[in-house]
Design a protein around this motif. Sequence first.
Motif, PDB file in Angstrom:
ATOM      1  N   ARG A   5       0.719  -1.215   0.080  1.00  0.00           N
ATOM      2  CA  ARG A   5      -0.022  -0.009   0.033  1.00  0.00           C
ATOM      3  C   ARG A   5       0.875   1.208  -0.011  1.00  0.00           C
ATOM      4  NH1 ARG A   5      -5.448  -0.866   1.812  1.00  0.00           N
ATOM      5  NH2 ARG A   5      -5.888  -2.956   2.460  1.00  0.00           N
ATOM      6  N   CYS A   6       0.129   2.386  -0.709  1.00  0.00           N
ATOM      7  CA  CYS A   6       0.914   3.685  -0.458  1.00  0.00           C
ATOM      8  C   CYS A   6      -0.033   4.440   0.550  1.00  0.00           C
ATOM      9  CB  CYS A   6       1.106   4.309  -1.802  1.00  0.00           C
ATOM     10  SG  CYS A   6       1.796   5.932  -1.760  1.00  0.00           S
ATOM     11  N   TYR A   7       0.586   4.795   1.594  1.00  0.00           N
ATOM     12  CA  TYR A   7      -0.188   5.671   2.716  1.00  0.00           C
ATOM     13  C   TYR A   7       0.387   7.168   2.603  1.00  0.00           C
ATOM     14  CZ  TYR A   7      -1.563   1.430   5.158  1.00  0.00           C
ATOM     15  OH  TYR A   7      -1.838   0.176   5.389  1.00  0.00           O
ATOM     16  N   THR A   8      -0.663   7.793   1.958  1.00  0.00           N
ATOM     17  CA  THR A   8      -0.162   9.287   1.664  1.00  0.00           C
ATOM     18  C   THR A   8       0.229  10.040   2.813  1.00  0.00           C
ATOM     19  OG1 THR A   8      -0.445  11.457   0.658  1.00  0.00           O
ATOM     20  CG2 THR A   8      -2.350  10.294   1.616  1.00  0.00           C
ATOM     21  N   GLY A   9       1.472  10.564   3.178  1.00  0.00           N
ATOM     22  CA  GLY A   9       1.762  11.691   4.167  1.00  0.00           C
ATOM     23  C   GLY A   9       1.795  12.910   3.940  1.00  0.00           C
ATOM     24  N   TYR A  55      -3.676  15.797   0.009  1.00  0.00           N
ATOM     25  CA  TYR A  55      -4.135  14.482   0.226  1.00  0.00           C
ATOM     26  C   TYR A  55      -5.418  14.079  -0.302  1.00  0.00           C
ATOM     27  CZ  TYR A  55      -6.158  17.616   3.704  1.00  0.00           C
ATOM     28  OH  TYR A  55      -6.888  18.732   4.310  1.00  0.00           O
ATOM     29  N   PRO A  56      -6.271  15.093  -0.704  1.00  0.00           N
ATOM     30  CA  PRO A  56      -7.646  14.803  -1.269  1.00  0.00           C
ATOM     31  C   PRO A  56      -7.513  14.039  -2.638  1.00  0.00           C
ATOM     32  CG  PRO A  56      -7.832  16.803  -0.399  1.00  0.00           C
ATOM     33  CD  PRO A  56      -6.254  16.435  -0.382  1.00  0.00           C
ATOM     34  N   GLU A  57      -6.694  14.443  -3.459  1.00  0.00           N
ATOM     35  CA  GLU A  57      -6.265  14.052  -4.861  1.00  0.00           C
ATOM     36  C   GLU A  57      -5.577  12.863  -4.843  1.00  0.00           C
ATOM     37  OE1 GLU A  57      -2.745  16.560  -6.452  1.00  0.00           O
ATOM     38  OE2 GLU A  57      -4.141  17.950  -5.529  1.00  0.00           O
ATOM     39  N   LEU A  58      -4.694  12.740  -3.618  1.00  0.00           N
ATOM     40  CA  LEU A  58      -4.052  11.418  -3.723  1.00  0.00           C
ATOM     41  C   LEU A  58      -4.792  10.348  -3.227  1.00  0.00           C
ATOM     42  CD1 LEU A  58      -0.651  13.054  -2.616  1.00  0.00           C
ATOM     43  CD2 LEU A  58      -1.093  11.683  -4.603  1.00  0.00           C
ATOM     44  N   ILE A  59      -5.657  10.482  -2.225  1.00  0.00           N
ATOM     45  CA  ILE A  59      -6.704   9.425  -1.901  1.00  0.00           C
ATOM     46  C   ILE A  59      -7.654   8.958  -2.865  1.00  0.00           C
ATOM     47  CG2 ILE A  59      -8.296   8.919  -0.137  1.00  0.00           C
ATOM     48  CD1 ILE A  59      -6.688  10.685   1.979  1.00  0.00           C
ATOM     49  N   ALA A 110      -4.772   4.452  -6.203  1.00  0.00           N
ATOM     50  CA  ALA A 110      -5.303   5.579  -5.146  1.00  0.00           C
ATOM     51  C   ALA A 110      -4.363   5.116  -3.974  1.00  0.00           C
ATOM     52  CB  ALA A 110      -6.518   5.514  -4.706  1.00  0.00           C
ATOM     53  N   SER A 111      -4.172   6.299  -3.115  1.00  0.00           N
ATOM     54  CA  SER A 111      -3.505   6.186  -1.832  1.00  0.00           C
ATOM     55  C   SER A 111      -4.278   5.897  -0.890  1.00  0.00           C
ATOM     56  CB  SER A 111      -2.553   7.633  -1.633  1.00  0.00           C
ATOM     57  OG  SER A 111      -1.357   7.421  -2.648  1.00  0.00           O
ATOM     58  N   ASP A 112      -3.742   5.110   0.178  1.00  0.00           N
ATOM     59  CA  ASP A 112      -4.605   5.347   1.746  1.00  0.00           C
ATOM     60  C   ASP A 112      -4.200   6.234   2.337  1.00  0.00           C
ATOM     61  OD1 ASP A 112      -5.825   2.196   1.981  1.00  0.00           O
ATOM     62  OD2 ASP A 112      -3.940   2.136   0.739  1.00  0.00           O
ATOM     63  N   ALA A 113      -4.026   6.458   3.497  1.00  0.00           N
ATOM     64  CA  ALA A 113      -3.641   7.760   4.163  1.00  0.00           C
ATOM     65  C   ALA A 113      -3.230   7.347   5.713  1.00  0.00           C
ATOM     66  CB  ALA A 113      -4.994   8.756   4.425  1.00  0.00           C
ATOM     67  N   LEU A 114      -2.270   8.059   5.830  1.00  0.00           N
ATOM     68  CA  LEU A 114      -1.628   8.141   7.392  1.00  0.00           C
ATOM     69  C   LEU A 114      -1.268   9.618   7.541  1.00  0.00           C
ATOM     70  CD1 LEU A 114       0.772   5.491   8.749  1.00  0.00           C
ATOM     71  CD2 LEU A 114       0.610   7.958   9.626  1.00  0.00           C
ATOM     72  N   LEU A 115      -2.116  10.506   8.141  1.00  0.00           N
ATOM     73  CA  LEU A 115      -1.780  11.868   7.999  1.00  0.00           C
ATOM     74  C   LEU A 115      -2.046  12.540   9.533  1.00  0.00           C
ATOM     75  CD1 LEU A 115      -4.096  12.503   4.853  1.00  0.00           C
ATOM     76  CD2 LEU A 115      -1.633  13.146   5.013  1.00  0.00           C
TER      77      LEU A 115
END
Length: 385
Positions: free
Chosen positions: A247-251, A256-260, A267-272
Amino acid sequence: MSIRLPSADGGYRLHRPNTDPCALLRCGPPRSRRFYAAAHVVADPRAAPGAPGPGVDWGATLAFRHRLWAQGLGVAEAMDTAQRGMGLDWPTAAELIRRSAAEARGVGGRIVCGAGTDQLAPDRAHSLAAITAAYEEQLAHVEACGAGAVLMASRALAAAAHGPEDYLEVYGGLLRQSARPVVLHWLGPMFDPALAGYWGHHGLEEATEVFLKIIADRPEKVDGIKVSLLDAEREVDIRRRLPAGVRCYTGDDYHYPELIAGDGELASDALLGVFDPIAPIAARAALALDRDDAAGFRELLDPTVPLARHLFAPPTRFYKTGVVLLAWLAGYQKRFTMVGGLESARPLAHLATAYELADGLGLFPDPERAEDRMRGLLALHGVAS
């Protein structure tokens, strides 16, 4: 009724507080993405002078994590949002991991925890063997607590490494012995200047190749990566080159909206860190994705970007000050205090704008309390509101 807020140019402006707050949402974890909020710690200024470690208000700190779990978000524990390397020492971080992991088990909440090398003295050089041993100690603690690990970027390794081969050696050894797949964290120098040149290169192209080689050598040991470079194009490039199942967790707290949302294929997952203050909106946005409502997702999350960009404005490493301010204004803690006194790291005008933007999004459950607290903070600094 309005409140008079100071501006960065020395002037003032009037702000009319919101009367329509965003209510706390109670729901399970989203199905379409994994959403982790990197959570802050609540400082306890009443800690006894000379007591070992920084003073942490454990009750308020853990209550905040329960609030995130109740909204379906996972908790990324003991990360830089929790002031790792900026006031929170390893013994306190270890206790935070132990307590939070136990609480997560009790409610079935998702949790991953940072494992690094910050128990090493920062004022001297360390061998690769010592750095590896420090990582191993923290990784073993996280796994013993029953949590997934995030292998955090190491200041000690950045200082000791002579080139990419040293990163390959250290990370390769850690992945070989990890009991479960980990998240690899690439934290850019805008968050921590001591991490410049990580992976053995200052150039992002060359550094990316090293990063991807570490993953490609043992993809089964990598749950995902967290990319915190504030460079959306770089993240998209890395994301499409990851092995299947990683997975790619966007930081990226700017894009972040466009990446998720993704590009239609990936698409990216999220760790923000920004999910800490905007949790009620992030939770609703996640549910929109579960309904395949991409437009609704962007309608919810896009308006939060100005607040995120303000909180994470240079010097980016002080974003935690704004995060804690908003938690205090929202009533989630009794005091605007931080470990190490970092509540003073941002100027008053910056804090006033953070209040204004967050209030505009309806992030304060009790807008009157938030207004009263903001007026009190202004008065403390001699500003009539």
